[in-house]
Write an enzyme that holds these catalytic residues in place. Structure first.
Site, PDB file in Angstrom:
ATOM      1  N   VAL A  39      41.399  37.349  53.481  1.00 37.99           N
ATOM      2  CA  VAL A  39      40.361  38.399  53.469  1.00 37.99           C
ATOM      3  C   VAL A  39      39.874  38.609  52.040  1.00 37.99           C
ATOM      4  O   VAL A  39      38.673  38.729  51.778  1.00 37.99           O
ATOM      5  CB  VAL A  39      40.931  39.713  54.051  1.00 37.99           C
ATOM      6  CG1 VAL A  39      40.001  40.881  53.783  1.00 37.99           C
ATOM      7  CG2 VAL A  39      41.160  39.551  55.548  1.00 37.99           C
ATOM      8  N   HIS A 438      38.553  48.821  17.367  1.00 40.23           N
ATOM      9  CA  HIS A 438      37.476  49.816  17.269  1.00 40.23           C
ATOM     10  C   HIS A 438      36.138  49.100  17.087  1.00 40.23           C
ATOM     11  O   HIS A 438      36.044  48.185  16.268  1.00 40.23           O
ATOM     12  CB  HIS A 438      37.713  50.743  16.082  1.00 40.23           C
ATOM     13  CG  HIS A 438      36.591  51.739  15.912  1.00 40.23           C
ATOM     14  ND1 HIS A 438      36.475  52.848  16.728  1.00 40.23           N
ATOM     15  CD2 HIS A 438      35.531  51.751  15.061  1.00 40.23           C
ATOM     16  CE1 HIS A 438      35.385  53.512  16.368  1.00 40.23           C
ATOM     17  NE2 HIS A 438      34.798  52.868  15.370  1.00 40.23           N
TER      18      HIS A 438
HETATM   19  C1  LIG Z   1      35.604  44.788  51.862  1.00 43.35           C
HETATM   20  C2  LIG Z   1      36.966  44.722  51.226  1.00 43.35           C
HETATM   21  C3  LIG Z   1      37.088  44.831  49.860  1.00 43.35           C
HETATM   22  C4  LIG Z   1      38.333  44.780  49.261  1.00 43.35           C
HETATM   23  N1  LIG Z   1      38.412  44.883  47.910  1.00 43.35           N
HETATM   24  C5  LIG Z   1      39.626  44.827  47.311  1.00 43.35           C
HETATM   25  C6  LIG Z   1      39.741  44.909  45.907  1.00 43.35           C
HETATM   26  O1  LIG Z   1      38.763  45.033  45.196  1.00 43.35           O
HETATM   27  N2  LIG Z   1      40.977  44.839  45.364  1.00 43.35           N
HETATM   28  C7  LIG Z   1      42.099  44.724  46.131  1.00 43.35           C
HETATM   29  O2  LIG Z   1      43.207  44.667  45.576  1.00 43.35           O
HETATM   30  N3  LIG Z   1      42.024  44.622  47.470  1.00 43.35           N
HETATM   31  C8  LIG Z   1      40.822  44.677  48.069  1.00 43.35           C
HETATM   32  N4  LIG Z   1      40.737  44.546  49.431  1.00 43.35           N
HETATM   33  C9  LIG Z   1      41.982  44.385  50.205  1.00 43.35           C
HETATM   34  C10 LIG Z   1      42.495  42.933  50.121  1.00 43.35           C
HETATM   35  O3  LIG Z   1      41.507  42.053  50.604  1.00 43.35           O
HETATM   36  C11 LIG Z   1      43.775  42.786  50.918  1.00 43.35           C
HETATM   37  O4  LIG Z   1      44.708  43.747  50.481  1.00 43.35           O
HETATM   38  C12 LIG Z   1      44.369  41.403  50.745  1.00 43.35           C
HETATM   39  O5  LIG Z   1      43.481  40.416  51.197  1.00 43.35           O
HETATM   40  C13 LIG Z   1      45.674  41.296  51.521  1.00 43.35           C
HETATM   41  O6  LIG Z   1      46.203  40.040  51.311  1.00 43.35           O
HETATM   42  P1  LIG Z   1      47.186  39.374  52.381  1.00 43.35           P
HETATM   43  O7  LIG Z   1      47.636  38.110  51.765  1.00 43.35           O
HETATM   44  O8  LIG Z   1      48.178  40.349  52.828  1.00 43.35           O
HETATM   45  O9  LIG Z   1      46.288  39.095  53.672  1.00 43.35           O
HETATM   46  P2  LIG Z   1      44.835  38.518  53.961  1.00 43.35           P
HETATM   47  O10 LIG Z   1      44.039  38.365  52.749  1.00 43.35           O
HETATM   48  O11 LIG Z   1      44.333  39.356  55.069  1.00 43.35           O
HETATM   49  O12 LIG Z   1      45.148  37.057  54.481  1.00 43.35           O
HETATM   50  C14 LIG Z   1      45.866  36.844  55.653  1.00 43.35           C
HETATM   51  C15 LIG Z   1      45.553  35.455  56.152  1.00 43.35           C
HETATM   52  O13 LIG Z   1      46.432  35.146  57.221  1.00 43.35           O
HETATM   53  C16 LIG Z   1      45.720  34.361  58.136  1.00 43.35           C
HETATM   54  N5  LIG Z   1      46.447  34.423  59.427  1.00 43.35           N
HETATM   55  C17 LIG Z   1      46.687  35.526  60.174  1.00 43.35           C
HETATM   56  N6  LIG Z   1      47.423  35.210  61.255  1.00 43.35           N
HETATM   57  C18 LIG Z   1      47.638  33.876  61.189  1.00 43.35           C
HETATM   58  C19 LIG Z   1      48.333  32.951  62.019  1.00 43.35           C
HETATM   59  N7  LIG Z   1      48.957  33.342  63.127  1.00 43.35           N
HETATM   60  N8  LIG Z   1      48.341  31.657  61.653  1.00 43.35           N
HETATM   61  C20 LIG Z   1      47.711  31.234  60.527  1.00 43.35           C
HETATM   62  N9  LIG Z   1      47.043  32.068  59.720  1.00 43.35           N
HETATM   63  C21 LIG Z   1      47.028  33.368  60.039  1.00 43.35           C
HETATM   64  C22 LIG Z   1      44.348  34.987  58.162  1.00 43.35           C
HETATM   65  O14 LIG Z   1      43.377  34.087  58.660  1.00 43.35           O
HETATM   66  C23 LIG Z   1      44.137  35.319  56.693  1.00 43.35           C
HETATM   67  O15 LIG Z   1      43.458  34.286  56.020  1.00 43.35           O
HETATM   68  C24 LIG Z   1      39.497  44.591  50.064  1.00 43.35           C
HETATM   69  C25 LIG Z   1      39.386  44.448  51.450  1.00 43.35           C
HETATM   70  C26 LIG Z   1      38.136  44.506  52.027  1.00 43.35           C
HETATM   71  C27 LIG Z   1      38.025  44.341  53.520  1.00 43.35           C
END
Ligand SMILES: Cc1cc2nc3c(=O)[nH]c(=O)nc-3n(C[C@H](O)[C@H](O)[C@H](O)COP(=O)(O)OP(=O)(O)OC[C@H]3O[C@@H](n4cnc5c(N)ncnc54)[C@H](O)[C@@H]3O)c2cc1C
Length: 451
Positions: A39, A438
């Site tokens: 994401v 600065h």
């Molecule tokens: C609009 C928006 C703006 C954001 N801006 C910020 C920011 O500026 N700074 C910040 O720190 N955070 C921000 N975030 C939050 C950030 O994107 C998330 O906290 C972060 O992506 C979480 O990382 P993750 O690795 O837990 O999961 P994710 O990034 O959600 O990745 C999980 C992955 O697992 C995959 N997956 C799921 N189930 C399966 C499966 N069964 N088999 C194979 N693959 C699978 C998915 O396809 C996905 O690619 C934002 C979120 C949004 C929606």
């Protein structure tokens, strides 16, 4: 072949830890059902910040005269198509970087949706498509999905979540954003810069619940000056087919009209269909419970990132995954949420780390506030015409920094200094003794150290 570590999900938690694990000599397998980067890279942190940067330049162009500049031959304008193309190029460039790093470190990655199949002979089995994989340790990094609340009539409206908003090919004249949290505010900022009439509907009495209330209120006022309309203390009752909302505020019902609805009410950890039950695991309110080593109830299954439901931020996800890997490798490490920064990438930016006043009051912790307007920094004054800002430190009775909250650019770049001070239990004396360049906005910390 049996792997040492299998990771499900290649978002910031999954892909960063996969690279490190492989470099440390673990046979590492990474599953991703969609795009590398998760994401954060594809529909979160990076696309929002790329578009917001274009919007920030546009704001500067519109305000050029305040800086003694003028645009000859026309008004400041934007090309949405080109902004989106630049965003796509940015994502592609970063995705290519992730691919190279994974390949160079020897991670095996599989494209497809992975499911836990069970456990036999002390080995965990994961299936993906028609293939079955065996692993000693499993790290779940499946992230989260946008939450769409059960608002009457909403399912019949062609509304946006952040995902659709980031890929739009035309702009509405008026947009109603349901939810005045971080994501809602960043979109309010983006659309406001692009000339859309923005209304934000927030159920709480102030925007940005959970962040410093005083700064949230100051930020709201900055955006009110730019004509964004905020409906705080307002609950959405119903969405109508013409994108209007029936809302309730202080017992009265009113109608808010718009041409598009954007739903930004939060995200839900993604655990459904993973097969957690095959290992005796279950989510709690959607999130997967873990201990301080990011280990689930199962001794060889860990979870990191949004799936744990802790802070829903990419840098938290990265740190949680690192803690999990360290525990697997027998390195003593535990997860702490005490000094994790949070940033709202509006213009001006708002950044926070540590405790807020509201949290300290609720916990009956005695504290004092040392605060200064950002205009104590000469560089801030030189670069921010007509924008106010504030930096406040919350100190305990021994003068240790408990929290830092900052409104003003570039708060996102300065907040790590406060995070370091909180993480190491420093007092503002640290800032007094440090020599800052600065002129720099970071000198605000030196000034706070003198107070
Ligand atoms: C609009 C928006 C703006 C954001 N801006 C910020 C920011 O500026 N700074 C910040 O720190 N955070 C921000 N975030 C939050 C950030 O994107 C998330 O906290 C972060 O992506 C979480 O990382 P993750 O690795 O837990 O999961 P994710 O990034 O959600 O990745 C999980 C992955 O697992 C995959 N997956 C799921 N189930 C399966 C499966 N069964 N088999 C194979 N693959 C699978 C998915 O396809 C996905 O690619 C934002 C979120 C949004 C929606």
């Amino acid at each position: 072949m049996k792997y040492d570590l299998a990771i499900i999900g290649a978002g910031p938690a999954g892909y960063t830890v996969a690279e490190t694990a492989a470099k440390k000599g673990l046979k590492t397998l990474l599953f991703e059902k969609d795009k590398l980067g998760g994401v954060c890279l594809n529909e979160g942190c990076i696309p929002t910040k790329t578009l917001l940067y274009s919007a920030k330049i546009l704001d500067l162009m519109k305000n050029a005269s305040k800086y003694g500049l003028k645009l000859t031959g026309g008004e400041a304008a934007f090309d949405l198509d080109k902004m989106m193309t630049r965003k796509t190029k940015t994502l592609r460039k970063l995705a290519a970087g992730i691919k190279t790093r994974l390949a160079d470190s020897g991670v095996v990655w599989v494209t497809g949706e992975a499911h836990i199949a069970g456990e036999s002979d002390g080995t965990i089995e994961v299936v993906c498509g028609s293939e079955s994989y065996r692993t000693d340790y499993l790290l779940l990094c499946t992230g989260s999905e946008a939450l769409v609340p059960p608002i009457k009539g909403l399912e019949a409206v062609d509304s946006w979540t952040s995902k659709e908003a980031l890929n739009c090919d035309s702009l509405p004249e008026r947009i109603s954003i349901i939810g005045g949290g971080v994501i809602g505010l960043e979109f309010a900022s983006l659309f406001n810069s692009l000339g859309v009439k923005v209304q934000v509907i927030e159920m709480q009495t102030e925007i940005l619940p959970g962040l410093d209330r005083e700064l949230a209120s100051l930020l709201r006022k900055e955006y009110e000056k730019k004509s964004v309309v905020f409906h705080t203390g307002t609950r959405v009752l119903e969405a109508l087919p013409d994108n209007s909302l029936i809302v309730e505020r202080a017992g009265e019902s009113l109608v808010i009209e718009a041409d598009r609805l954007l739903v930004c009410v939060g995200r839900r950890p993604f655990t459904s269909g993973l097969g957690l039950e095959k290992l005796g695991l279950e989510g709690s309110g959607g999130a997967l419970p873990v201990d301080k080593h990011m280990r689930t109830k199962h001794p060889r299954v860990y979870a990191a990132g949004d799936i744990t439901g802790h802070s829903m931020l990419a840098h938290t996800a990265i740190r949680e995954a690192a803690v999990a890997l360290n525990h697997i490798l027998g390195i003593n490490d535990t997860m702490s949420y005490a000094a994790l920064p949070a940033v709202v990438y509006t213009n001006p930016e708002l950044a926070s780390v540590g405790k807020s006043e509201e949290e300290l009051v609720a916990a009956s912790v005695a504290y004092r506030v040392v605060q200064l307007p950002m205009t104590y920094s000469g560089r801030f004054v030189a670069e921010n015409e007509g924008v106010n800002g504030l930096c406040k430190l919350l100190l305990d009775k021994d003068n240790h920094i408990l929290g830092c909250h900052m409104l003003g650019n570039p708060a996102s770049e300065l907040i790590p200094l406060a995070a370091l001070a909180i993480g190491r239990s420093y007092s503002p004396d640290l800032f007094r003794g440090l020599v800052f360049p600065h002129p720099s906005v970071s000198e605000i910390f030196h000034e706070l150290g003198l107070h």
